[in-house]
Design a protein around this motif. Sequence first.
Motif, PDB file in Angstrom:
ATOM      1  N   LEU A 176       7.529   3.490   5.063  1.00  0.00           N
ATOM      2  CA  LEU A 176       7.382   2.302   4.248  1.00  0.00           C
ATOM      3  C   LEU A 176       5.925   2.016   3.900  1.00  0.00           C
ATOM      4  N   GLY A 177       5.033   2.604   4.643  1.00  0.00           N
ATOM      5  CA  GLY A 177       3.608   2.275   4.526  1.00  0.00           C
ATOM      6  C   GLY A 177       3.117   2.225   3.097  1.00  0.00           C
ATOM      7  N   ALA A 178       3.366   3.293   2.323  1.00  0.00           N
ATOM      8  CA  ALA A 178       2.853   3.384   0.957  1.00  0.00           C
ATOM      9  C   ALA A 178       3.413   2.245   0.106  1.00  0.00           C
ATOM     10  N   PHE A 179       4.689   1.961   0.278  1.00  0.00           N
ATOM     11  CA  PHE A 179       5.355   0.940  -0.497  1.00  0.00           C
ATOM     12  C   PHE A 179       4.785  -0.443  -0.182  1.00  0.00           C
ATOM     13  N   VAL A 180       4.649  -0.705   1.113  1.00  0.00           N
ATOM     14  CA  VAL A 180       4.110  -1.997   1.537  1.00  0.00           C
ATOM     15  C   VAL A 180       2.682  -2.151   1.039  1.00  0.00           C
ATOM     16  N   ASP A 181       1.933  -1.094   1.106  1.00  0.00           N
ATOM     17  CA  ASP A 181       0.558  -1.110   0.640  1.00  0.00           C
ATOM     18  C   ASP A 181       0.521  -1.430  -0.857  1.00  0.00           C
ATOM     19  N   TYR A 182       1.439  -0.778  -1.589  1.00  0.00           N
ATOM     20  CA  TYR A 182       1.498  -0.971  -3.030  1.00  0.00           C
ATOM     21  C   TYR A 182       1.843  -2.425  -3.359  1.00  0.00           C
ATOM     22  N   MET A 183       2.851  -2.916  -2.674  1.00  0.00           N
ATOM     23  CA  MET A 183       3.299  -4.275  -2.962  1.00  0.00           C
ATOM     24  C   MET A 183       2.228  -5.294  -2.600  1.00  0.00           C
ATOM     25  N   SER A 184       1.517  -5.055  -1.540  1.00  0.00           N
ATOM     26  CA  SER A 184       0.546  -6.054  -1.081  1.00  0.00           C
ATOM     27  C   SER A 184      -0.668  -6.114  -2.014  1.00  0.00           C
ATOM     28  N   HIS A 185      -0.836  -5.085  -2.842  1.00  0.00           N
ATOM     29  CA  HIS A 185      -1.946  -5.119  -3.786  1.00  0.00           C
ATOM     30  C   HIS A 185      -1.532  -5.641  -5.150  1.00  0.00           C
ATOM     31  N   LYS A 186      -0.204  -5.812  -5.347  1.00  0.00           N
ATOM     32  CA  LYS A 186       0.279  -6.262  -6.636  1.00  0.00           C
ATOM     33  C   LYS A 186      -0.146  -7.718  -6.852  1.00  0.00           C
ATOM     34  N   VAL A 187      -0.604  -8.012  -8.087  1.00  0.00           N
ATOM     35  CA  VAL A 187      -0.979  -9.396  -8.375  1.00  0.00           C
ATOM     36  C   VAL A 187      -0.315  -9.852  -9.663  1.00  0.00           C
ATOM     37  N   VAL A 188      -0.232 -11.191  -9.826  1.00  0.00           N
ATOM     38  CA  VAL A 188       0.352 -11.788 -11.014  1.00  0.00           C
ATOM     39  C   VAL A 188      -0.714 -12.675 -11.648  1.00  0.00           C
ATOM     40  N   PRO A 189      -0.967 -12.534 -12.951  1.00  0.00           N
ATOM     41  CA  PRO A 189      -2.002 -13.349 -13.580  1.00  0.00           C
ATOM     42  C   PRO A 189      -1.621 -14.831 -13.553  1.00  0.00           C
ATOM     43  N   VAL A 190      -2.632 -15.681 -13.396  1.00  0.00           N
ATOM     44  CA  VAL A 190      -2.384 -17.120 -13.421  1.00  0.00           C
ATOM     45  C   VAL A 190      -3.056 -17.703 -14.663  1.00  0.00           C
ATOM     46  N   HIS A 191      -2.266 -18.379 -15.495  1.00  0.00           N
ATOM     47  CA  HIS A 191      -2.807 -19.003 -16.711  1.00  0.00           C
ATOM     48  C   HIS A 191      -1.852 -20.090 -17.175  1.00  0.00           C
TER      49      HIS A 191
END
Lengths: 411, 369, 150
Positions: free
Chosen positions: B20-35
Amino acid sequence: MKTIRLILALVILALSPVDQIAAAESNCLTCHRDFEEDTGPSHKITRDVHFQKGLDCVSCHGGDPTLEDMDDVRESKGYRGVPDHREVPQFCASCHSDAAYMRGHNPALPTDQLQKYKTSVHGELLFGKNDSKVANCISCHTVHEIGSAKMPHSSTHPLNIPFTCGKCHSDADYMAAYDISTSQLDDYRASVHGMALLERQDLGAPACNDCHGNHGAAPPGTSSLSAVCGNCHALEAELYNLSPHKNAFEENDFPMCETCHSNHRIIKPYDAMVGSDDTALCSECHSHVDGTKGLETAEGISMAIAELVAAHDQAREVLEDAIEKGMMTTDEEFRLKEVDQLLIQTRTLVHSYSLDSVLPKAEAGIQKADSVKTNSASLIDEYYFRRKGLGIATLFITLLALALWLKIRRL
Amino acid sequence: MSDQSSTDKLYNWLDSRFKLGAFVDYMSHKVVPVHSHSMFYYFGGISLFLFIVQVVTGILLLMYYRPGADSAFESVRFIITNVSFGWLIRALHSWSANLMILAVFIHMFSVYFTAAYRKPREMTWLSGMALLGLSLAFGFSGYLLPWNELAFFATRVGTGMAGAIPLVGEKLLIVMRGGEEVTGATIGRFFGLHVAILPGLTTVLLAAHLIFIQRQGMSEPLEWANKPESEKTYQKFFPHFAMKDLLVWLIVLNVLAVLAVLFPDGIGVIHWPLGEKADPFAPPPAVIRPEWYFMFAFQALKMLPAHVLFLEGELFGIIVFSLGGLIWALVPFFDRKSARNEGSQLYRYFGYFVLLFVIGMTLYGYMVE
Amino acid sequence: MPKNKQSRRGFLELLLASSGLATIGAVIYPATKYIIPPKTAEANLSQLKLSFSRKEIEDDPKKAKYFKYGRDLGIIFVSDSGELKALSATCTHLDCTVQHRPDLGIIWCSCHNGRYDTDGKNISGPPPKPLAIYTVKEDGDAILVSKEDA
């Protein structure tokens, strides 16, 4: 070529209006239409069933229609002109009582009208007393606009009958010599039958002739009432004939149905007609000391019906509440209809004047009504249960949303 | 904190097996723009949530529903009268269906007006358009299933319109109805479509749509292209955005519950009372209305004159709608300006036109009767 | 202070967990109740299977029984020819319930002496229209009725 011309002629003939064909054959209408107003016989005649079936003026009035001059017509062979009021029945009967003749025109029509008419009050006065005011054929059927009872414009169509008879019978001046009431039309219009026929246009409801007969019109005698009313109200008549009232009424010469329901102004029966108090009809003959169980029975019946009506009304009230709340009530609505039927049956059974037959029926109705009430009430409970359930569920979801929101704020 | 350690244990157990490591790492870096328009990011999620509600309530309804001309209506009546909470499940399914279509429309228009379809998200837009088509097909096929008067006549009119399509129209009509007329055979087809074919297709397309989004992240607004990095604000997808998503879902669930309990048969023009069983010989009701999301097309087709140019009015309408739909679906490929992060006036105005047309025709359709 | 924060955090966790469980419960409860089949486990179809046998109809003093079909009341009876026939039981005049009169070989409405033949055709009295006909099928002991037009 000849055949084409023939076909053409036939087509033109088929397309031309009826009155023109007839006019082409006789000169009568050509002249009469010139000097008669729009309401005159020569204009009205197109609506007449005889004219529509191919008879023309000569068929009744005689004379030679080919002559140009009207005075010559009067002198011509077979001219009958306008019959006197008292001659009209025979005038019409010359065809209508001739079975052989009628077979060629309308075989389904009876040929006994004159015979019946002679037995009617109208016929007796006309032939017996030479009375020229009483109704003859044309008084009811009109002249020159005679229609079959099935035609809506006809004076003998059921919806028009009350006014056809009422034309004379509600005219107080006209009827002054006869010493009978002139309120029949007004009474009838206020009656349950009149309202059904004239307001709801229920052609199944009786008009004057359904009780009095048509050509043999006469008041139904006391003894024949059972058959007259029983024609439609069969069960009531049957119950009555088996009841103690039958003999009692006959001995006292009370007309059976009429004694309680009157004649022309037969209003919709109401429950308070039966009972032991002064307003009830029963107490008009019965008293507590008359040696019969009359008032006792009346009181029992009255109470049973009142209980059933109350149970029915309560059930309906609760059911309507459930309907208004949008619950699925089809089953209960269906069962309430069964209660309606039981109520009708119970009211009909009044004519047995016996507690033994009324009570079980009323009891069955009350039971069914009570179960409708109980079931409808539980539908209403269900309605509140849904709202309470929603309240609880929304509370939980809202709390969770709130907690989540707090959690998000803390991140 | 023994609680913590037990979840850790579970994670380790899974991680040692599924990496799961790669997936969790990927998800934890995902961001959503705020505007200022961030709220529109939630409508895709709302649509997804309502779709899940549809699947769950749909499966529940399947337990008692029986397709067929002599059982469909009876079984739906059975569900809402005899089965406990059956009324609720049907009300939820109907409300959720309508709200889902609404959410999907809002989702689509918000994506359109922010030009989020632009490169590199053309495929996401296309799969979304296909999902919209599937949603409408879900709505249309599901409407007939109770086999009541309302459904019967709406379906007869709806399938009748398909018959106006040139060349294939008549064949298509017979295939859709399973014969010349709307009968029990039509229920069989619509049922199969509604519970097997459409869910299957939707699952595949939805998976693709979601994978595209996870892979590419949320689209940033056009005007961010010229903003310095320091002025752009982001929030973490996990847990921040995910939890907010969940919060919105809860609010939607709450609204859904209230609507379903208080108005189990719908409100106003959006309603679905069971009423009387369909009777092919009965006179059609005075007003035959499609569902609200077909109203604009229905009304537009109705308003067309008998002949436009050399074409039949209805045919002309169908051609215009098909062309319009095609342009709409392929807009990412036409709109080159947005692809360069410049924003296109032309396509923005086209969007306004379409939006006004849809809203205007819908309102007009309900006002003219 | 940190202790206070700690307890507030604990309260929040508790609130999340309990309201989360409650919400799940609120969703699961109706779903579970829904899955449990109701007493009558099946919907009535438009082809209605009557709850009584031909024998029971024949043994009835009026050789007839009533059945409920959707919102309508129907009457099923054994006609003179021994055939089972079913008609709508609501008189077309006013809404009284009709009955079978094997002695007269007719369907009779007692309210106003309306008469229908055993095919439902109005033959005398006030009824303006015939009674609707149900199709009757006998499948072994089972009697199945359905509306003629459906």
